[in-house]
Design a protein around this motif. Structure first.
Motif, PDB file in Angstrom:
ATOM      1  N   ARG A  15      67.254  -1.221 -67.638  1.00  0.00           N
ATOM      2  CA  ARG A  15      67.549  -2.306 -66.698  1.00  0.00           C
ATOM      3  C   ARG A  15      69.044  -2.299 -66.346  1.00  0.00           C
ATOM      4  O   ARG A  15      69.420  -2.452 -65.184  1.00  0.00           O
ATOM      5  CB  ARG A  15      67.132  -3.648 -67.291  1.00  0.00           C
ATOM      6  N   HIS A  18      69.974   0.592 -63.890  1.00  0.00           N
ATOM      7  CA  HIS A  18      69.630   0.325 -62.489  1.00  0.00           C
ATOM      8  C   HIS A  18      70.475  -0.802 -61.905  1.00  0.00           C
ATOM      9  O   HIS A  18      70.845  -0.749 -60.727  1.00  0.00           O
ATOM     10  CB  HIS A  18      68.136   0.042 -62.342  1.00  0.00           C
ATOM     11  N   PHE A  22      72.733   0.416 -58.700  1.00  0.00           N
ATOM     12  CA  PHE A  22      72.401  -0.122 -57.386  1.00  0.00           C
ATOM     13  C   PHE A  22      73.157  -1.410 -57.064  1.00  0.00           C
ATOM     14  O   PHE A  22      72.806  -2.114 -56.125  1.00  0.00           O
ATOM     15  CB  PHE A  22      70.891  -0.367 -57.280  1.00  0.00           C
ATOM     16  N   GLU A  48      66.021  -2.923 -57.877  1.00  0.00           N
ATOM     17  CA  GLU A  48      65.680  -1.803 -58.754  1.00  0.00           C
ATOM     18  C   GLU A  48      65.783  -2.184 -60.228  1.00  0.00           C
ATOM     19  O   GLU A  48      65.075  -1.632 -61.067  1.00  0.00           O
ATOM     20  CB  GLU A  48      66.591  -0.598 -58.472  1.00  0.00           C
ATOM     21  N   ALA A  49      66.680  -3.133 -60.535  1.00  0.00           N
ATOM     22  CA  ALA A  49      66.878  -3.542 -61.932  1.00  0.00           C
ATOM     23  C   ALA A  49      65.664  -4.253 -62.497  1.00  0.00           C
ATOM     24  O   ALA A  49      65.399  -4.185 -63.697  1.00  0.00           O
ATOM     25  CB  ALA A  49      68.118  -4.435 -62.045  1.00  0.00           C
ATOM     26  N   VAL A  52      61.486  -1.824 -62.310  1.00  0.00           N
ATOM     27  CA  VAL A  52      60.919  -1.021 -63.394  1.00  0.00           C
ATOM     28  C   VAL A  52      60.135  -1.903 -64.361  1.00  0.00           C
ATOM     29  O   VAL A  52      59.063  -1.519 -64.829  1.00  0.00           O
ATOM     30  CB  VAL A  52      62.012  -0.203 -64.115  1.00  0.00           C
ATOM     31  N   HIS A  79      68.026   7.073 -65.566  1.00  0.00           N
ATOM     32  CA  HIS A  79      66.591   6.835 -65.692  1.00  0.00           C
ATOM     33  C   HIS A  79      65.895   7.200 -64.387  1.00  0.00           C
ATOM     34  O   HIS A  79      66.435   6.999 -63.299  1.00  0.00           O
ATOM     35  CB  HIS A  79      66.322   5.352 -66.006  1.00  0.00           C
ATOM     36  N   PRO A  98      62.432   3.877 -59.048  1.00  0.00           N
ATOM     37  CA  PRO A  98      63.806   4.264 -58.757  1.00  0.00           C
ATOM     38  C   PRO A  98      64.342   5.347 -59.694  1.00  0.00           C
ATOM     39  O   PRO A  98      63.825   5.555 -60.780  1.00  0.00           O
ATOM     40  CB  PRO A  98      64.582   2.960 -58.956  1.00  0.00           C
ATOM     41  N   GLY A 100      68.115   6.121 -61.183  1.00  0.00           N
ATOM     42  CA  GLY A 100      69.448   5.535 -61.270  1.00  0.00           C
ATOM     43  C   GLY A 100      70.285   6.196 -62.344  1.00  0.00           C
ATOM     44  O   GLY A 100      69.764   6.628 -63.378  1.00  0.00           O
TER      45      GLY A 100
END
Length: 188
Positions: A15, A18, A22, A48-49, A52, A79, A98, A100
Motif C-alpha cells: 500500500r 503505491h 502514484f 492505486e494505493a 490492490v 509491486h 497497478p 508501482g
C-alpha cells in the motif's frame, strides 16, 4: 533486488509503495470565518494505493501474480499485480496493474524486472493474454501492442490508444471481444 510473491506481511508495504509511486500534490484551500487561509499542498491518496486491497477481496484475485521487489534488506520497493480478466465473457486474460515502484528506486530497473517476472509467471501458467492501460510509447518494449489489433476491445470509458495487450504462448485467435477487468476496476 529479489522478486517474489507477496506475503500477508507485505500488505502495508505494498500500500505504501503505491501511495508513494502514484502520489500527486493538489492545491487545497480552506476558509475560516470568511477570512481566506493560504492554500497549502495536500497529498491525495492515490486510487492505486487502495485498489490492490480491493482486488485482494475480489474473486478475480490470483495470488501467483502479486509480486514484490525487495532490496537487500528485504524491504518492499516495488509491486505488480495481475488479476483475472475476461474477454467476451470468458476468463482467458489477465488485467495487469497497478505496477508501482518507490520513487527512490525508480529508473533503476525495478519496474522492468517486475514486468518481466509477472509476464514470465503468466506464460508459465498458460495464460493466453495480458492487458493493461498504459503509455503507448513505453509498453511495446515488453511486447504490448494495441489490443484492438488482436480483436480485444477496451472496456468503457477507456479508449483504444492506451489499452494494450500482450499475447503469450497460449494465445488463440479465437480470443476476441470486449475485455472486462476484475470488478474493483469498475469503481475507478
Amino acid at each position: 533486488m529479489l522478486i517474489r510473491r507477496e506475503t500477508p506481511a507485505d500488505v502495508d508495504a505494498i500500500r505504501a509503495v503505491h501511495a508513494a509511486a502514484f502520489a500527486t500534490t493538489t492545491g487545497g484551500g480552506a476558509t475560516v470565518d470568511t477570512t481566506p487561509v493560504q492554500a497549502t499542498p495536500t497529498q491525495a491518496t492515490p486510487v492505486e494505493a487502495t485498489l490492490v486491497d480491493a482486488l485482494r477481496a475480489d474473486e478475480g484475485w490470483l495470488p501467483a501474480y502479486s509480486l514484490v521487489a525487495t532490496d537487500s534488506d528485504g524491504q518492499v520497493v516495488g509491486h505488480v499485480v495481475a488479476t483475472r480478466g475476461r474477454v467476451g465473457g470468458a476468463p482467458v486474460a489477465l488485467g495487469l496493474g497497478p505496477l508501482g515502484v518507490l520513487p527512490g528506486w525508480q529508473r533503476r530497473g525495478v519496474g522492468t524486472a517486475l514486468m518481466h517476472a509477472v509476464l514470465g509467471a503468466a506464460d508459465a501458467r498458460d495464460e493466453p493474454l495480458v492487458v493493461l492501460l498504459g503509455h503507448p510509447e513505453y509498453y511495446p518494449r515488453f511486447g504490448f501492442r494495441p489490443a484492438v489489433e488482436l480483436g480485444v476491445t477496451p472496456p468503457q470509458p477507456w479508449g483504444p490508444r492506451y489499452f494494450m495487450a500482450r499475447p503469450l504462448s497460449a494465445w488463440r485467435e479465437s480470443i476476441r471481444g470486449e475485455f472486462r477487468y476484475a470488478r474493483p476496476f469498475d469503481d475507478l
